[in-house]
Design a protein around this motif. Structure first.
Motif, PDB file in Angstrom:
ATOM      1  N   GLY A   5      -8.104   2.032  -8.092  1.00  0.00           N
ATOM      2  CA  GLY A   5      -8.612   2.417  -6.775  1.00  0.00           C
ATOM      3  C   GLY A   5      -8.540   1.307  -5.753  1.00  0.00           C
ATOM      4  N   ALA A   6      -7.586   0.368  -5.918  1.00  0.00           N
ATOM      5  CA  ALA A   6      -7.504  -0.781  -5.024  1.00  0.00           C
ATOM      6  C   ALA A   6      -6.790  -0.472  -3.714  1.00  0.00           C
ATOM      7  CB  ALA A   6      -6.789  -1.935  -5.731  1.00  0.00           C
ATOM      8  N   PHE A   7      -6.099   0.676  -3.637  1.00  0.00           N
ATOM      9  CA  PHE A   7      -5.357   1.039  -2.430  1.00  0.00           C
ATOM     10  C   PHE A   7      -6.188   1.969  -1.544  1.00  0.00           C
ATOM     11  CE2 PHE A   7      -1.874  -0.612  -4.861  1.00  0.00           C
ATOM     12  CZ  PHE A   7      -0.903  -0.970  -3.945  1.00  0.00           C
ATOM     13  N   THR A   8      -5.828   2.016  -0.265  1.00  0.00           N
ATOM     14  CA  THR A   8      -6.458   2.988   0.628  1.00  0.00           C
ATOM     15  C   THR A   8      -6.133   4.397   0.139  1.00  0.00           C
ATOM     16  OG1 THR A   8      -4.588   3.247   2.135  1.00  0.00           O
ATOM     17  CG2 THR A   8      -6.099   1.402   2.563  1.00  0.00           C
ATOM     18  N   PRO A   9      -6.954   5.387   0.459  1.00  0.00           N
ATOM     19  CA  PRO A   9      -6.644   6.764   0.054  1.00  0.00           C
ATOM     20  C   PRO A   9      -5.299   7.237   0.583  1.00  0.00           C
ATOM     21  CG  PRO A   9      -8.916   6.608   0.804  1.00  0.00           C
ATOM     22  CD  PRO A   9      -8.264   5.289   1.127  1.00  0.00           C
ATOM     23  N   GLU A  10      -4.966   6.820   1.808  1.00  0.00           N
ATOM     24  CA  GLU A  10      -3.702   7.242   2.401  1.00  0.00           C
ATOM     25  C   GLU A  10      -2.516   6.630   1.657  1.00  0.00           C
ATOM     26  OE1 GLU A  10      -6.926   7.365   5.490  1.00  0.00           O
ATOM     27  OE2 GLU A  10      -6.273   5.928   3.986  1.00  0.00           O
ATOM     28  N   ALA A  11      -2.581   5.313   1.430  1.00  0.00           N
ATOM     29  CA  ALA A  11      -1.484   4.650   0.722  1.00  0.00           C
ATOM     30  C   ALA A  11      -1.344   5.170  -0.696  1.00  0.00           C
ATOM     31  CB  ALA A  11      -1.709   3.141   0.714  1.00  0.00           C
ATOM     32  N   ALA A  12      -2.458   5.462  -1.348  1.00  0.00           N
ATOM     33  CA  ALA A  12      -2.396   5.954  -2.727  1.00  0.00           C
ATOM     34  C   ALA A  12      -1.597   7.240  -2.817  1.00  0.00           C
ATOM     35  CB  ALA A  12      -3.805   6.157  -3.276  1.00  0.00           C
ATOM     36  N   LEU A  13      -1.838   8.165  -1.885  1.00  0.00           N
ATOM     37  CA  LEU A  13      -1.113   9.435  -1.955  1.00  0.00           C
ATOM     38  C   LEU A  13       0.325   9.307  -1.470  1.00  0.00           C
ATOM     39  CD1 LEU A  13      -3.760  12.139  -1.049  1.00  0.00           C
ATOM     40  CD2 LEU A  13      -3.022  11.287  -3.281  1.00  0.00           C
ATOM     41  N   VAL A  14       0.572   8.392  -0.539  1.00  0.00           N
ATOM     42  CA  VAL A  14       1.967   8.109  -0.168  1.00  0.00           C
ATOM     43  C   VAL A  14       2.732   7.577  -1.379  1.00  0.00           C
ATOM     44  CG1 VAL A  14       3.421   6.529   1.159  1.00  0.00           C
ATOM     45  CG2 VAL A  14       1.573   7.767   2.291  1.00  0.00           C
ATOM     46  N   LEU A  15       2.114   6.658  -2.101  1.00  0.00           N
ATOM     47  CA  LEU A  15       2.781   6.091  -3.281  1.00  0.00           C
ATOM     48  C   LEU A  15       2.923   7.125  -4.398  1.00  0.00           C
ATOM     49  CD1 LEU A  15       1.127   2.584  -3.171  1.00  0.00           C
ATOM     50  CD2 LEU A  15       3.559   3.066  -2.900  1.00  0.00           C
ATOM     51  N   ALA A  16       1.960   8.025  -4.524  1.00  0.00           N
ATOM     52  CA  ALA A  16       2.110   9.112  -5.487  1.00  0.00           C
ATOM     53  C   ALA A  16       3.354   9.935  -5.164  1.00  0.00           C
ATOM     54  CB  ALA A  16       0.869   9.985  -5.503  1.00  0.00           C
ATOM     55  N   GLY A  17       3.567  10.198  -3.881  1.00  0.00           N
ATOM     56  CA  GLY A  17       4.771  10.912  -3.479  1.00  0.00           C
ATOM     57  C   GLY A  17       6.036  10.119  -3.755  1.00  0.00           C
ATOM     58  N   PHE A  18       5.985   8.823  -3.519  1.00  0.00           N
ATOM     59  CA  PHE A  18       7.138   7.955  -3.771  1.00  0.00           C
ATOM     60  C   PHE A  18       7.514   7.967  -5.250  1.00  0.00           C
ATOM     61  CE2 PHE A  18       8.610   3.715  -5.106  1.00  0.00           C
ATOM     62  CZ  PHE A  18       9.799   3.639  -4.383  1.00  0.00           C
ATOM     63  N   TYR A  19       6.514   7.933  -6.130  1.00  0.00           N
ATOM     64  CA  TYR A  19       6.782   7.937  -7.566  1.00  0.00           C
ATOM     65  C   TYR A  19       7.076   9.329  -8.112  1.00  0.00           C
ATOM     66  CZ  TYR A  19       5.257   3.077  -7.806  1.00  0.00           C
ATOM     67  OH  TYR A  19       5.143   1.717  -7.637  1.00  0.00           O
ATOM     68  N   GLY A  20       7.025  10.337  -7.264  1.00  0.00           N
ATOM     69  CA  GLY A  20       7.345  11.683  -7.724  1.00  0.00           C
ATOM     70  C   GLY A  20       6.219  12.349  -8.479  1.00  0.00           C
ATOM     71  N   TRP A  21       4.983  11.892  -8.259  1.00  0.00           N
ATOM     72  CA  TRP A  21       3.828  12.482  -8.924  1.00  0.00           C
ATOM     73  C   TRP A  21       3.345  13.678  -8.146  1.00  0.00           C
ATOM     74  CZ3 TRP A  21       1.446   6.944  -9.364  1.00  0.00           C
ATOM     75  CH2 TRP A  21       2.103   6.251 -10.364  1.00  0.00           C
TER      76      TRP A  21
END
Length: 279
Positions: free
Chosen positions: A263-279
Motif C-alpha cells: 500500500g505504498a503507492f497512491t490509490p491512483e498510481a496503484a490502479l494505473v500500475l495494475a492496468g500496466f501489468y495487465g491485472w
C-alpha cells in the motif's frame, strides 16, 4: 516493454478497485450552473454561503439558490451561460472563506455538463467539494533494461505526501488537452520532454468515483485518468522542476509490486500500475 500479462492478479487489486468506486456516505444534492448539471454537493454545504461577486467579476449577476428540478431538489448557481466562470469563481471563494474546499492551487479546471461540453472553469481546490468531474494523466516509464522509474511525492504535498507514484501524475488543466497536459506535467515533475521518450503510447484509463476528504470530508472525487507508457532512453535521468517530488528511484518490477502490495503507492498510481501489468 512487457506488461507482464501472464502474472496472477495480486490480492490487493480487487479491494483497490472497489475503493475507487464508492457511493457518497450521505446522498448528495445535484449541483447545476447556468441551468446545466455539473456536479453534486454534500447536504448542508451551501447553506449560509455568501457570494462576493467581486471575487469573480463585480458586474456578474449570479445567485445561489436551492430549487425544485425534475422532481427533486438541486443547488443552482443561476447566471447567464457567458458568466459561468466568473460566478464559479465567486462560489469557490465563498467555499474557501467558509473552510469548505481543498487546498487552493490558483489553477483552473474545466467544468463540463453531462454531455461533456465545457460551460466554464473553476479553481481546482473547489472541484471535489462541488463533485465536478476532472481529468488527469499518468506516465509509466521504464528504462531500456525494463526497470521502472518511480517517484516519491514531496512530503509537503496536500494529498498523499510521501507516497509512491508513477514517474508522473498530474491534472489536465482548463488550458490543456490530454496530450499537452502529459507534456507539461512530464517536464514539470520529471524534467523530461515527451519528444525525447521512446515508444510513447496511450495505455488505457482508470475511472474514480468515491468520497474525498477535501473540505473537511464534504468532497466527492469523480475523475478519469488517462495513462501512458514510454521508455526513458539510456542517459536520461528524471529531475524534478516544480518541487513536488522528493526523489526518483529506478526499480525492478518485483520491487514495484512489493511496494504495491504494502500500500505504498497512491490509490491512483496503484490502479494505473495494475492496468500496466495487465491485472
Amino acid at each position: 516493454m512487457s506488461a507482464h500479462r501472464e502474472m496472477p492478479v495480486p490480492a490487493w487489486v480487487a479491494p483497490a478497485r472497489a475503493l475507487a468506486h464508492r457511493p457518497p456516505v450521505v446522498p448528495r444534492v445535484p449541483f447545476a450552473v447556468a441551468g446545466q448539471s455539473v456536479g453534486s454537493v454534500a447536504p448542508g454545504l451551501m447553506e449560509g454561503l455568501a457570494l462576493d461577486r467581486g471575487a469573480g467579476r463585480a458586474d456578474v449577476a449570479a445567485a445561489l439558490v436551492k430549487e425544485s428540478h425534475a422532481g427533486s431538489e438541486r443547488w443552482h448557481l443561476a447566471c447567464a451561460p457567458a458568466d459561468a466562470t466568473h460566478a464559479l469563481a465567486a462560489l469557490a471563494d465563498a467555499l474557501r472563506r467558509a473552510g469548505r474546499c481543498g487546498a487552493w492551487r490558483d489553477e483552473q479546471l474545466a467544468v463540463c455538463n453531462a454531455a461533456g461540453d465545457r460551460i466554464g472553469t473553476v479553481e481546482r481546490g473547489a472541484v471535489r467539494a462541488l463533485g465536478i468531474a476532472t481529468r488527469a494523466v499518468h506516465l509509466v516509464a521504464c528504462a531500456p533494461d525494463g526497470r521502472q522509474w518511480m517517484q516519491q511525492r514531496a512530503f509537503d504535498k496536500p494529498s498523499h505526501p510521501g507516497r509512491w507514484d508513477t514517474l508522473m501524475g498530474g491534472m489536465v488543466s482548463a488550458q490543456d488537452t490530454v496530450e499537452s497536459a502529459l507534456a507539461r506535467e512530464t517536464w514539470e515533475e520529471a524534467g523530461l520532454r515527451t519528444g525525447a521518450l521512446q515508444d510513447l503510447s496511450h495505455g488505457g484509463h482508470v475511472d474514480f468515483a468515491r468520497p474525498s476528504d477535501e473540505g473537511e470530508g464534504v468532497g466527492y472525487m469523480v475523475e478519469r485518468i488517462d495513462w501512458f507508457r514510454a521508455t526513458v532512453p539510456e542517459g536520461l535521468v528524471p529531475a524534478n522542476q516544480d518541487g513536488e517530488v522528493e526523489r526518483f528511484e529506478l526499480l525492478e518490477a518485483a520491487d514495484v509490486q512489493a511496494r504495491l502490495a504494502l500500500g505504498a503507492f497512491t490509490p491512483e498510481a496503484a490502479l494505473v500500475l495494475a492496468g500496466f501489468y495487465g491485472w
